[in-house]
Scaffold this motif. Structure first.
Motif, PDB file in Angstrom:
ATOM      1  N   MET A 222      20.596 -13.265  -0.552  1.00 43.50           N
ATOM      2  CA  MET A 222      21.332 -11.931  -0.152  1.00 43.50           C
ATOM      3  C   MET A 222      20.594 -10.841  -0.149  1.00 43.50           C
ATOM      4  N   LEU A 223      19.096 -10.708  -0.677  1.00 42.94           N
ATOM      5  CA  LEU A 223      18.222  -9.649  -0.584  1.00 42.94           C
ATOM      6  C   LEU A 223      17.427 -10.002   0.871  1.00 42.94           C
ATOM      7  N   SER A 224      17.808 -10.947   1.443  1.00 40.69           N
ATOM      8  CA  SER A 224      16.803 -11.297   2.746  1.00 40.69           C
ATOM      9  C   SER A 224      15.450 -11.398   2.602  1.00 40.69           C
ATOM     10  N   THR A 225      15.023 -12.050   1.525  1.00 39.32           N
ATOM     11  CA  THR A 225      13.759 -12.204   1.449  1.00 39.32           C
ATOM     12  C   THR A 225      13.137 -13.615   1.740  1.00 39.32           C
ATOM     13  N   LEU A 226      14.222 -14.618   2.095  1.00 39.72           N
ATOM     14  CA  LEU A 226      13.761 -15.988   2.177  1.00 39.72           C
ATOM     15  C   LEU A 226      13.765 -16.420   3.803  1.00 39.72           C
ATOM     16  N   GLU A 277      -7.951  -7.322 -12.722  1.00 35.71           N
ATOM     17  CA  GLU A 277      -7.507  -5.792 -12.718  1.00 35.71           C
ATOM     18  C   GLU A 277      -5.900  -6.130 -12.518  1.00 35.71           C
ATOM     19  N   ALA A 278      -4.985  -5.065 -13.153  1.00 41.96           N
ATOM     20  CA  ALA A 278      -3.587  -4.992 -13.094  1.00 41.96           C
ATOM     21  C   ALA A 278      -3.177  -3.491 -12.911  1.00 41.96           C
ATOM     22  N   GLY A 279      -2.005  -3.378 -12.191  1.00 41.36           N
ATOM     23  CA  GLY A 279      -1.536  -2.027 -12.238  1.00 41.36           C
ATOM     24  C   GLY A 279      -0.152  -2.023 -11.555  1.00 41.36           C
ATOM     25  N   SER A 280       0.393  -0.852 -11.383  1.00 41.16           N
ATOM     26  CA  SER A 280       1.809  -0.819 -10.992  1.00 41.16           C
ATOM     27  C   SER A 280       1.809   0.147  -9.824  1.00 41.16           C
ATOM     28  N   ASP A 281       2.736  -0.225  -8.873  1.00 33.94           N
ATOM     29  CA  ASP A 281       2.764   0.486  -7.671  1.00 33.94           C
ATOM     30  C   ASP A 281       3.668   1.881  -7.791  1.00 33.94           C
ATOM     31  N   HIS A 282       4.474   1.579  -9.010  1.00 37.21           N
ATOM     32  CA  HIS A 282       5.661   2.709  -9.334  1.00 37.21           C
ATOM     33  C   HIS A 282       6.303   3.510  -8.180  1.00 37.21           C
ATOM     34  N   TYR A 283       6.982   2.360  -7.252  1.00 35.58           N
ATOM     35  CA  TYR A 283       7.547   2.722  -6.115  1.00 35.58           C
ATOM     36  C   TYR A 283       9.072   2.186  -5.952  1.00 35.58           C
ATOM     37  N   SER A 284       9.230   0.907  -6.158  1.00 32.78           N
ATOM     38  CA  SER A 284      10.443   0.212  -6.103  1.00 32.78           C
ATOM     39  C   SER A 284      10.577  -0.825  -6.854  1.00 32.78           C
ATOM     40  N   ILE A 285      11.826  -1.183  -6.996  1.00 30.03           N
ATOM     41  CA  ILE A 285      12.157  -2.444  -7.999  1.00 30.03           C
ATOM     42  C   ILE A 285      12.092  -3.705  -7.065  1.00 30.03           C
ATOM     43  N   VAL A 286      12.234  -3.742  -5.700  1.00 32.05           N
ATOM     44  CA  VAL A 286      11.838  -4.929  -4.822  1.00 32.05           C
ATOM     45  C   VAL A 286      10.793  -5.077  -3.956  1.00 32.05           C
ATOM     46  N   GLN A 287      10.375  -3.472  -3.664  1.00 33.64           N
ATOM     47  CA  GLN A 287       9.589  -3.482  -2.456  1.00 33.64           C
ATOM     48  C   GLN A 287       8.087  -2.941  -2.639  1.00 33.64           C
ATOM     49  N   SER A 401      -8.180 -14.136  -6.438  1.00 28.67           N
ATOM     50  CA  SER A 401      -6.735 -14.724  -6.388  1.00 28.67           C
ATOM     51  C   SER A 401      -5.627 -13.235  -6.414  1.00 28.67           C
ATOM     52  N   ALA A 402      -5.123 -13.174  -5.657  1.00 26.01           N
ATOM     53  CA  ALA A 402      -3.966 -11.751  -5.542  1.00 26.01           C
ATOM     54  C   ALA A 402      -2.617 -12.079  -5.677  1.00 26.01           C
ATOM     55  N   SER A 403      -1.926 -11.331  -6.633  1.00 26.30           N
ATOM     56  CA  SER A 403      -0.385 -11.551  -7.004  1.00 26.30           C
ATOM     57  C   SER A 403       0.185 -10.219  -6.946  1.00 26.30           C
ATOM     58  N   TYR A 404       1.349 -10.026  -6.238  1.00 32.24           N
ATOM     59  CA  TYR A 404       2.096  -8.776  -6.406  1.00 32.24           C
ATOM     60  C   TYR A 404       3.626  -9.310  -6.669  1.00 32.24           C
ATOM     61  N   GLY A 405       4.449  -8.620  -7.524  1.00 38.04           N
ATOM     62  CA  GLY A 405       5.704  -8.746  -7.936  1.00 38.04           C
ATOM     63  C   GLY A 405       6.659  -7.734  -7.672  1.00 38.04           C
ATOM     64  N   PHE A 406       7.948  -8.163  -7.719  1.00 32.73           N
ATOM     65  CA  PHE A 406       9.033  -7.033  -7.811  1.00 32.73           C
ATOM     66  C   PHE A 406       8.926  -6.370  -8.763  1.00 32.73           C
ATOM     67  N   GLY A 407       9.011  -5.032  -8.678  1.00 32.56           N
ATOM     68  CA  GLY A 407       8.795  -3.932  -9.691  1.00 32.56           C
ATOM     69  C   GLY A 407       7.642  -3.270  -9.755  1.00 32.56           C
ATOM     70  N   GLY A 408       6.721  -3.794  -8.662  1.00 31.07           N
ATOM     71  CA  GLY A 408       5.505  -3.041  -8.296  1.00 31.07           C
ATOM     72  C   GLY A 408       4.116  -3.753  -9.277  1.00 31.07           C
ATOM     73  N   HIS A 409       4.362  -4.858  -9.934  1.00 26.57           N
ATOM     74  CA  HIS A 409       3.349  -5.490 -10.717  1.00 26.57           C
ATOM     75  C   HIS A 409       2.188  -6.240  -9.780  1.00 26.57           C
ATOM     76  N   ASN A 410       1.183  -5.652  -9.799  1.00 23.85           N
ATOM     77  CA  ASN A 410      -0.007  -6.104  -9.013  1.00 23.85           C
ATOM     78  C   ASN A 410      -0.994  -6.427  -9.930  1.00 23.85           C
ATOM     79  N   ALA A 411      -1.792  -7.839  -9.694  1.00 20.97           N
ATOM     80  CA  ALA A 411      -3.064  -8.223 -10.222  1.00 20.97           C
ATOM     81  C   ALA A 411      -3.819  -9.051  -9.368  1.00 20.97           C
ATOM     82  N   LEU A 412      -5.135  -8.992  -9.723  1.00 18.32           N
ATOM     83  CA  LEU A 412      -5.981  -9.433  -9.046  1.00 18.32           C
ATOM     84  C   LEU A 412      -6.875 -10.082 -10.267  1.00 18.32           C
ATOM     85  N   ILE A 413      -7.460 -11.384  -9.870  1.00 18.36           N
ATOM     86  CA  ILE A 413      -8.463 -12.223 -10.534  1.00 18.36           C
ATOM     87  C   ILE A 413      -9.551 -12.410  -9.903  1.00 18.36           C
TER      88      ILE A 413
END
Length: 422
Positions: A222-226, A277-287, A401-413
């Motif tokens: 329903m979020l049109s993410t799939l 390194e990790a940080g937040s986009d502080h932008y949107s809960i889903v984008q 290795s890069a990961s970015y999550g809903f809520g603006g959670h970003n991480a690089l290893i």
């Protein structure tokens, strides 16, 4: 002075393979495990996405745990225990019988950090249905209210069961950062060892979103993410992409050790972790932030002028995310000829939310050790991205290795090929 941290054990569990051997063969062979959504999913809702990746099938009783213990766990905890046993065995630890459950020699003070996105909900749904059925008619057969519903649903349970069943007395907790949860867990475990708080850590991610009626998958749909692809292939970093491929369950636990400890016991070393390194986009809960500035800042801090040979990208296959991520890659590394090799493991594995970062870290460590990179399952790559289409041989010194999550959670290893002298 920071201590050196190495990876000595991998414990992946996914539909395409349980354990390092089968998992590796599946990933580098570009094997996919897709299933059509069952009719039971569409009783009240028509799905736009028609395929998903099923959870791996296994039983903890088959690997030495009593059925009464397994009966007290939701699927995410079962996965965490399975992946831990696989990782410990891969790292060469002996698992014996303890006073209550298992005992791992030399690991009594091992710490545990497990990432999880949403956790299992089937027991919650069943218990709620049973609760309201006590006063409502028409439920046949009457559902069962599980008296263990609270400990089964606790989000700390995947880490807690690892500590309990393997006799581990070190720090133990779960961490939640949506799709970056597994990467956050590994990054925090790396910090604990490098800063001297622990000598060995079990870290990774698990996710179990399987639900008999498909309600969780519907939420993403329903979020049109799939993906809406007719064949289910998500094709990350391709003009043909339309969303990610839903993975209903997977997990991976890695063994991280302080270098001298690993060398003392003669452990095989896959790779060294040299940055997080990790940080937040502080932008949107889903984008994601369309500008990609916060992610670019993470890249600038972690790379520090080094030459990165391989990037295991977040690569979900959604229209906006892949555009933003590709823009950051071009901004940091330049045009295609100057970029590291780039792939998206989600194109093969699907997207397992809290488990994805840990699975991709395992792929990255394997790629460094084996000097090969899996291809991208796409028919046409996006312009100006260094995306190999087939699995290839390549010497890798540094990998991200890069990961970015809903809520603006970003991480690089940042990973490095292990060298005795650093």
């Amino acid at each position: 002075m920071k201590r050196r941290v190495v990876i000595t054990g991998l414990g992946p569990a996914a539909a395409l393979g349980i354990g390092k051997k089968d998992f590796s063969e599946g990933v580098y062979g570009l094997k996919t495990c897709l299933a059509e959504i069952p009719k039971s999913y569409e009783q009240t809702y028509k799905f736009k996405s028609r395929y998903f990746v099923p959870r791996p099938k296994f039983s903890l009783t088959d690997i030495g745990f009593h059925k009464s213990v397994e009966g007290m766990m939701e699927e995410a905890s079962r996965l965490s225990v399975l992946c831990t046993k696989l990782a410990l065995e891969d790292a060469g630890f002996q698992i014996g019988s303890g006073e209550n459950y298992k005992q791992v020699e030399g690991m009594e003070n091992c710490g545990t950090i497990i990432g999880i996105g949403m956790s299992s909900l089937q027991t919650a749904f069943d218990s709620y249905t049973a609760h309201i059925a006590e006063t409502e008619e028409g439920s046949n057969p009457k559902p069962r209210f599980n008296r263990m519903v609270i400990p089964m649903l606790m989000t700390n349970s995947p880490a807690a069961w690892i500590s309990i069943l393997f006799g581990l007395k070190g720090l133990s907790y779960t961490i939640n950062a949506s799709c970056a949860s597994g990467s956050y867990a590994l990054g925090e475990a790396y910090r604990n060892i490098s800063e001297g708080r622990c000598d060995v850590m079990l870290a990774g991610g698990v996710e179990a979103l399987a639900e008999r009626k498909g309600a969780i998958m519907r939420g993403f749909d329903m979020l049109s993410t799939l993906t809406r692809a007719k064949d289910g292939r998500p094709q990350p970093f391709s003009p043909q992409r339309s969303g990610f491929l839903f993975n209903e369950g997977a997990g991976c636990v890695l063994v991280l050790e302080e270098l001298a400890r690993a060398q003392t016991r003669g452990a095989e070393i896959y790779a060294e972790i040299v940055g997080y390194e990790a940080g937040s986009d502080h932008y949107s809960i889903v984008q994601m932030d369309p500008g990609g500035d916060k992610i670019a800042g993470l890249f600038e801090r972690i790379c520090g002028g080094i030459k990165v040979d391989y990037l295991n990208a977040h690569g979900t296959g959604t229209m906006m995310n892949d555009d933003i991520e590709s823009g950051v890659i071009q901004r940091i590394f330049g045009d295609k000829s100057k970029q590291p090799y780039i792939n998206s493991s989600k194109g093969v594995l699907g997207h397992s939310i809290g488990a994805s970062g840990a699975l991709e870290a395992a792929v990255t460590a394997l790629s460094i050790q084996e000097s090969r990179i899996h291809g991208n399952l796409i028919s046409e790559p996006m312009d100006n991205l260094n995306l190999p289409l087939g699995t290839l041989e390549a010497s890798i010194k540094y990998a991200l290795s890069a990961s970015y999550g809903f809520g603006g959670h970003n991480a690089l290893i940042l990973f490095k090929r292990f060298e005795e002298n650093g």
